[in-house]
Design a protein around this motif. Sequence first.
Motif, mmCIF file in Angstrom:
data_model
loop_
_atom_site.group_PDB
_atom_site.id
_atom_site.type_symbol
_atom_site.label_atom_id
_atom_site.label_comp_id
_atom_site.label_asym_id
_atom_site.label_seq_id
_atom_site.Cartn_x
_atom_site.Cartn_y
_atom_site.Cartn_z
ATOM 1 N N GLU A 1 -7.015 41.080 -8.287
ATOM 2 C CA GLU A 1 -7.084 42.321 -9.052
ATOM 3 C C GLU A 1 -7.309 42.037 -10.531
ATOM 4 O OE1 GLU A 1 -3.816 44.925 -8.524
ATOM 5 O OE2 GLU A 1 -3.972 44.977 -6.327
ATOM 6 N N ARG B 1 -9.233 47.038 -8.572
ATOM 7 C CA ARG B 1 -8.738 46.463 -7.313
ATOM 8 C C ARG B 1 -9.858 45.910 -6.441
ATOM 9 N NH1 ARG B 1 -5.330 50.993 -4.557
ATOM 10 N NH2 ARG B 1 -5.423 52.249 -6.422
ATOM 11 N N GLY C 1 -8.019 49.611 -0.683
ATOM 12 C CA GLY C 1 -7.249 48.383 -0.838
ATOM 13 C C GLY C 1 -7.569 47.416 0.273
ATOM 14 N N ARG D 1 1.024 52.230 -3.044
ATOM 15 C CA ARG D 1 -0.165 52.840 -3.644
ATOM 16 C C ARG D 1 0.108 54.185 -4.293
ATOM 17 N NH1 ARG D 1 -4.769 51.581 0.934
ATOM 18 N NH2 ARG D 1 -4.603 49.296 0.857
#
Length: 341
Positions: free
Chosen positions: A314, A307, A26, A64
Motif C-alpha cells: 500500500e 491500495r 482490496g 475497511r
Amino acid sequence: MKNLARPILICTVILLIAVLLGIGVGSISISPQESLSILWQALRGLPLDGEGQSIPSVILLTLRLPRTLLMLLAGAALSGSGCAYQGLFRNPLADPYLIGAASGAGVGAVAAMSLNWPSTTLGYLAVPLASFAGSLLAVFLVFRLARVGRTLPVTNLILAGVAVSSFATALSSFMMVNAGGELRRAFVWMLGGSTMSGWKPVLGMLPYTLVGLGALLALSYKLNILQLGDEQAQQLGIKVSRVRTQIILAATLATAAAVAFSGIIGFVGLIIPHITRRLWGGDMRRMLPLSMLCGGAFLVFADVLARVIMAPQELPVGIITALCGAPFFLFIMRQSKEGSW
C-alpha cells in the motif's frame, strides 16, 4: 438558496459510490451487493467485534469500513477548512497547509504520539487536543509574522505560512527521529494515511470534526459577508474580528482532527473547494457543504488508489493526493495571474 438540492444529491451519490469502493476493494474483493447485505445485517444488530461472522463480514466491518469512514471524515475536514480559509482570505491558494495550520497540527500530534501511541479511547481523544494546540500556535505565529500594522497582506500571510510550515515539519521530523521504536509508523503517518485500525480512531476523530465543520456551516452566511470587505461587513452589523477568529478556530479544529488521525495529506483543501467554486459558484452557504461531501469522496477514492496501484503493498494516501494536487496547484497559480479568481 436556490437549486442546492441537485448538487447535494450529485455529491452524495458520488460519496456513496466512493464508500462502496472503499469497503469493497482490496486483496479480497467484496461486491457492492454483498457489502450492502453485510451493512444491512450490521444495522439489524450484528456485532462489530467479528465473532460468529464470515471472513468478508470481519474484513468489511472491522477493517475497511472504519478506515473508509476515517478517510471520509478527514477529506471532509480538510476540504471544509480549505474552503473556509480560501473564502476568508479571498485567495484560491489558501489552504490548511499554506498557512501553517496542518503542519502545526502535525507537531502537536507527533509530540503526543512520541510520548505514547494512543491505545485507549481517552488516548485517541487526547491526540487531537495536542494537535489543535499545535495548529493554533502555528496559525498565531503566521498571523503575527504576516501582519503589517493593522493590515494582513495575503502575500505576507502565505509566505509566513510557508516558513512556519517548513519549521514545523522539521521539528516533527526531529521528534520522530528521537522517538525510537515507532519511527517507521510515524514516518508512514507523516506521508499521509491511517496507521491505526479499528473503530477507536473514528470515534476519537468524530466529535472534533463535527464541532469544527458544524461551526463553519453555521458561520457560512457571515463568511459570505466578509468577502465584501471589512468596512461593508461592519456596516451590515458583522463584528469582523470576532467572526474571523471564530472561523479560524473552527477550521483549525477540523484540520487538527484530520491531521491527528490521518497524517499529513496535502492538497485536498486546495483542490476540492476550487472545483466546487467552478461548478456551483462562490456562495459559501453552498460551497461549504458541497466541499465537505466532495472532499470526503475524493480522499476515499485516493485511498482506494493507494491500495491497488502497487498491491499487495500500500502507498501512503498523501502520495496520491500530492500527485494530483501539485499540477493542480500550478494551474491555479496561472489562473490567478490571469485574474480568473
